[in-house]
Write an enzyme that holds these catalytic residues in place. Structure first.
Site, PDB file in Angstrom:
ATOM      1  N   HIS A 196      50.252 -22.218  38.132  1.00 42.72           N
ATOM      2  CA  HIS A 196      51.187 -21.331  38.822  1.00 42.72           C
ATOM      3  C   HIS A 196      52.593 -21.924  38.889  1.00 42.72           C
ATOM      4  O   HIS A 196      53.577 -21.202  38.891  1.00 42.72           O
ATOM      5  CB  HIS A 196      50.629 -20.922  40.186  1.00 42.72           C
ATOM      6  CG  HIS A 196      49.545 -19.915  40.023  1.00 42.72           C
ATOM      7  ND1 HIS A 196      48.213 -20.257  40.026  1.00 42.72           N
ATOM      8  CD2 HIS A 196      49.599 -18.592  39.752  1.00 42.72           C
ATOM      9  CE1 HIS A 196      47.493 -19.172  39.795  1.00 42.72           C
ATOM     10  NE2 HIS A 196      48.304 -18.145  39.633  1.00 42.72           N
ATOM     11  N   ARG A 303      52.721 -10.707  43.169  1.00 49.57           N
ATOM     12  CA  ARG A 303      51.824 -11.773  43.638  1.00 49.57           C
ATOM     13  C   ARG A 303      52.123 -12.038  45.114  1.00 49.57           C
ATOM     14  O   ARG A 303      52.918 -12.916  45.458  1.00 49.57           O
ATOM     15  CB  ARG A 303      52.058 -13.055  42.831  1.00 49.57           C
ATOM     16  CG  ARG A 303      51.574 -13.000  41.387  1.00 49.57           C
ATOM     17  CD  ARG A 303      51.741 -14.364  40.734  1.00 49.57           C
ATOM     18  NE  ARG A 303      51.003 -14.498  39.502  1.00 49.57           N
ATOM     19  CZ  ARG A 303      51.540 -14.414  38.274  1.00 49.57           C
ATOM     20  NH1 ARG A 303      52.830 -14.166  38.137  1.00 49.57           N
ATOM     21  NH2 ARG A 303      50.794 -14.584  37.205  1.00 49.57           N
ATOM     22  N   ARG A 339      49.263  -6.764  44.569  1.00 50.20           N
ATOM     23  CA  ARG A 339      47.974  -7.434  44.466  1.00 50.20           C
ATOM     24  C   ARG A 339      47.610  -8.055  45.811  1.00 50.20           C
ATOM     25  O   ARG A 339      48.439  -8.704  46.459  1.00 50.20           O
ATOM     26  CB  ARG A 339      48.030  -8.527  43.381  1.00 50.20           C
ATOM     27  CG  ARG A 339      46.670  -9.166  43.173  1.00 50.20           C
ATOM     28  CD  ARG A 339      46.643 -10.107  42.000  1.00 50.20           C
ATOM     29  NE  ARG A 339      47.393 -11.328  42.262  1.00 50.20           N
ATOM     30  CZ  ARG A 339      47.511 -12.316  41.387  1.00 50.20           C
ATOM     31  NH1 ARG A 339      46.969 -12.195  40.192  1.00 50.20           N
ATOM     32  NH2 ARG A 339      48.191 -13.396  41.683  1.00 50.20           N
ATOM     33  N   GLU A 448      39.522 -10.725  35.164  1.00 55.93           N
ATOM     34  CA  GLU A 448      39.931 -12.105  34.893  1.00 55.93           C
ATOM     35  C   GLU A 448      38.778 -13.102  35.001  1.00 55.93           C
ATOM     36  O   GLU A 448      38.991 -14.299  34.883  1.00 55.93           O
ATOM     37  CB  GLU A 448      41.104 -12.516  35.784  1.00 55.93           C
ATOM     38  CG  GLU A 448      40.913 -12.280  37.259  1.00 55.93           C
ATOM     39  CD  GLU A 448      42.143 -12.643  38.091  1.00 55.93           C
ATOM     40  OE1 GLU A 448      43.077 -13.278  37.586  1.00 55.93           O
ATOM     41  OE2 GLU A 448      42.146 -12.275  39.278  1.00 55.93           O
ATOM     42  N   ASP A 472      43.549 -16.408  33.948  1.00 55.56           N
ATOM     43  CA  ASP A 472      42.255 -16.832  34.473  1.00 55.56           C
ATOM     44  C   ASP A 472      41.124 -16.496  33.523  1.00 55.56           C
ATOM     45  O   ASP A 472      40.172 -17.258  33.398  1.00 55.56           O
ATOM     46  CB  ASP A 472      42.005 -16.182  35.846  1.00 55.56           C
ATOM     47  CG  ASP A 472      42.699 -16.953  36.948  1.00 55.56           C
ATOM     48  OD1 ASP A 472      42.575 -18.191  36.962  1.00 55.56           O
ATOM     49  OD2 ASP A 472      43.397 -16.335  37.766  1.00 55.56           O
ATOM     50  N   CYS A 519      48.583  -8.446  32.320  1.00 58.84           N
ATOM     51  CA  CYS A 519      49.630  -9.108  33.102  1.00 58.84           C
ATOM     52  C   CYS A 519      49.578 -10.636  33.033  1.00 58.84           C
ATOM     53  O   CYS A 519      50.321 -11.303  33.736  1.00 58.84           O
ATOM     54  CB  CYS A 519      49.583  -8.651  34.554  1.00 58.84           C
ATOM     55  SG  CYS A 519      48.075  -9.121  35.396  1.00 58.84           S
TER      56      CYS A 519
END
Ligand code: PEP
Ligand code: MG
Length: 591
Positions: A196, A303, A339, A448, A472, A519
């Site tokens: 991240h 996010r 999300r 994911e 992921d 995404c």
């Protein structure tokens, strides 16, 4: 090896671009600077140590000033001029020396004391000019501190301008504070391509190379450093010839980026007229204007867990509503995919024990495998009060735009059903109270983890839309940690298994006529874009600054050629062979 000889180090390219500046060892541990007493007869050598740090700081600024005259924006040249003046000001010279003599403590604790004093004194003065001056004093003092104590605890929002940040590792809460204007580049010993922290560096346009032995920097007295995030190269003590070469490369890249940016209002469309929608991945509300300026078709991934970093707690329902509402309004009818918090995994929040929300993470204890643990929707279903507050905020914002809810890390249809039931219950409660809620709010699943990919038929049937999270998906399908350097050779979205899964997911979504978005970071990878297009992806969601690049590539392809490429790629079953095939075919075509 000569101490000042040019040295070239190779690492893992993480974020494109070139950074040029001075190295700075960054430690994100809470490494308090000790306060030590200095005896009277040693005090003059302590003063001398301070003078030397001041002298080295002046040299740094002069070097940066010289560099910026050819290369940098005028604001930076002005800031550095101010810093140079400050370093010669009595406040930093004689006053500080007198303080060391009077207090008889080590210089770094005295410099730190000055920083704290300024922070306290100006904390409540909102005047922009004063705030800027305080920032300058802190910036200058930190540079001096850096020479007194090469490794120190600091935050990335307060390192000297244009620093090449060297760290063992970076976490998202570090990078989220960094800005491209301030950080020249990142160089780390560990970290993966879709960690991240890496995602944030790319979103902010900060060049980044990982897997570099940063201890070497101490050995060869690093002066100037060049970081080439595209090639994964770090050059220490470059010769003037190398420096010139990279300065002009940097200029060229910037011009190229600006050129693509100037065409970002054009449609995402292939040569033969196939429409592709390109959405933005956002972490913060303030990025929304940037996304719109870059021609985003909407927000494909918000996010929301990043709202926790600055607050050090979960935002309240009202705070969330205000943020989602502003985003929905700014998007003027374009989709906003919110999300549900994807906390856990490498997004850990060590809230202070006094924080009202500390118990949530404390309750998880020390998970042996956080990536396989209580993360994302698993976490949220464990704490339904957090989930309900977030769902209510989404529903409250839904009257101001086209709000969608996205569930992260779905591994079973029951998770979708549970969220759907909660949304239905909350909406009817709100309506009963006379509150306005959109008639229906689309609920989607992230694909994911392998189980959701294998169950994509069932999920496509029940969900309103799907979103493939390749970051992921790749880690879980290939059992290769996205943050681990040792598995970075295995971790790849261009893996035969991933291509087959993406094809399967596309087939399910079209069978049930459900929108499908991709995404993960692969959506902005120049090699993956034509391949994804050929496999059938028509909606990409990427960091805003990558929208121009994705459009640029899509506009160069014919759908027929992309489909042919995907078909050929699907014939490969060895990852290395596929990689070579793609590199050869695509680099010549993308241009
Ligand atoms: C993904 O996994 O691809 C994704 C987009 O989610 P994140 O990177 O936030 O885990
Ligand atoms: Mg993910």
């Amino acid at each position: 090896m000569e101490k000042n000889e040019e040295i070239v180090l190779r690492g893992l390219p993480i974020s494109r671009g070139i950074g040029i500046g001075l190295p700075l060892f960054f430690s994100n541990t809470d490494d308090n600077i000790p306060e030590t007493n200095v005896s009277k007869h040693c005090i003059e050598s302590e003063v001398e140590r301070y003078r030397q740090a001041l002298h080295l700081s002046r040299q740094d600024v002069e070097r940066l000033q010289h560099l910026s005259l050819n290369d940098g924006p005028p604001e930076i040249v002005n800031i550095l001029g101010t810093h140079l003046e400050m370093l010669q000001d009595p406040l930093m010279t004689s006053v500080m020396e007198d303080k060391i003599r009077a207090i008889c403590k080590n210089s770094e604790s005295i410099v730190l004391g000055v920083i704290d004093e300024y922070k306290k004194r100006f904390r409540n003065i909102k005047d922009g000019y004063f705030q800027e001056r305080v920032r300058d004093i802190i910036d200058v003092s930190r540079r001096v501190l850096g020479h007194l104590r090469p490794v120190q605890s600091m935050r990335l929002c307060s390192v000297p301008t244009n620093s090449i940040v060297l760290a063992h590792d970076l976490v998202p809460s570090d990078t989220v504070e960094a800005s491209a204007g301030q950080i020249g580049a990142f160089v780390t010993a560990s970290g993966g391509i879709t960690s991240h922290a890496a995602i944030i560096a790319r979103a902010k346009g900060i060049p980044y190379v990982a897997h570099v032995d940063i201890k070497l920097f101490r050995r060869f007295d690093a002066g100037m450093v060049i970081v080439d995030g595209t090639q994964g190269i770090v050059i220490v003590n470059p010769t003037s010839q190398t420096l010139k070469k990279y300065q002009s490369l940097k200029k060229g890249q910037l011009q190229n980026f600006r050129l693509m940016q100037s065409a970002t209002h054009l449609k995402g469309e292939t040569i033969d007229g196939y429409q592709v929608r390109i959405f933005a991945n956002l972490e913060e509300l303030r990025e929304i204007d940037f996304a719109i300026r870059h021609g985003a078709s909407g927000v494909g991934l918000m996010r929301t867990e990043y709202l926790l970093f600055s607050r050090k707690r979960f935002p309240t329902e009202d705070e969330q509503t205000a943020i989602y509402r502003k985003m929905a309004q700014r998007l003027e009818g374009r989709p906003l995919v919110i999300r549900i918090y994807d906390v856990g995994g490498d997004k850990k929040f060590d809230f202070e024990p006094a924080s009202p929300d500390a118990h949530y993470f404390a309750a998880l204890g020390n998970e042996p495998n956080p990536a396989l643990g209580c993360r994302a929707i698993r976490f949220m279903l464990r704490f339904p009060q957090l989930l309900d507050a977030q769902l209510r905020a989404c529903l409250r914002a839904s009257q101001y735009g086209d709000v969608h809810i996205l569930i992260p890390m779905v591994s079973d249809v029951s998770e979708l059903r549970q969220v759907r039931a909660r949304v239905a219950k909350i909406s009817s409660e709100m309506r009963r109270k006379g509150m306005k809620v959109a008639r229906s709010i689309p609920i989607g699943c992230m694909i994911e983890v392998p189980s959701s990919a294998l169950l994509c038929d069932a999920l496509a049937k029940e969900a309103d839309f799907l979103s493939v999270g390749t970051n992921d998906l790749v880690q879980y399908v290939l059992a290769a940690d996205r943050n681990n350097i040792l598995t970075s050779n295995i971790y790849s979205p261009a893996h035969p298994s991933i291509l087959r899964l993406i094809r399967m997911i596309i087939a399910s979504s079209s069978r049930f006529k459900k929108p499908l978005l991709l995404c993960g970071e692969s959506a902005a990878d120049p090699v993956m874009i034509p391949l994804l297009l050929g496999l059938g992806i028509r909606e990409f969601s990427v960091a805003s600054r990558n929208i121009p690049l994705v459009k640029h590539i899509i506009r160069k392809w014919r759908i027929l050629d992309a489909c042919q490429l995907a078909e050929q790629a699907l014939e490969y079953y060895c990852a290395d062979d596929l990689k070579h095939f793609l590199e050869e075919r695509i680099s010549s075509l993308n241009g």
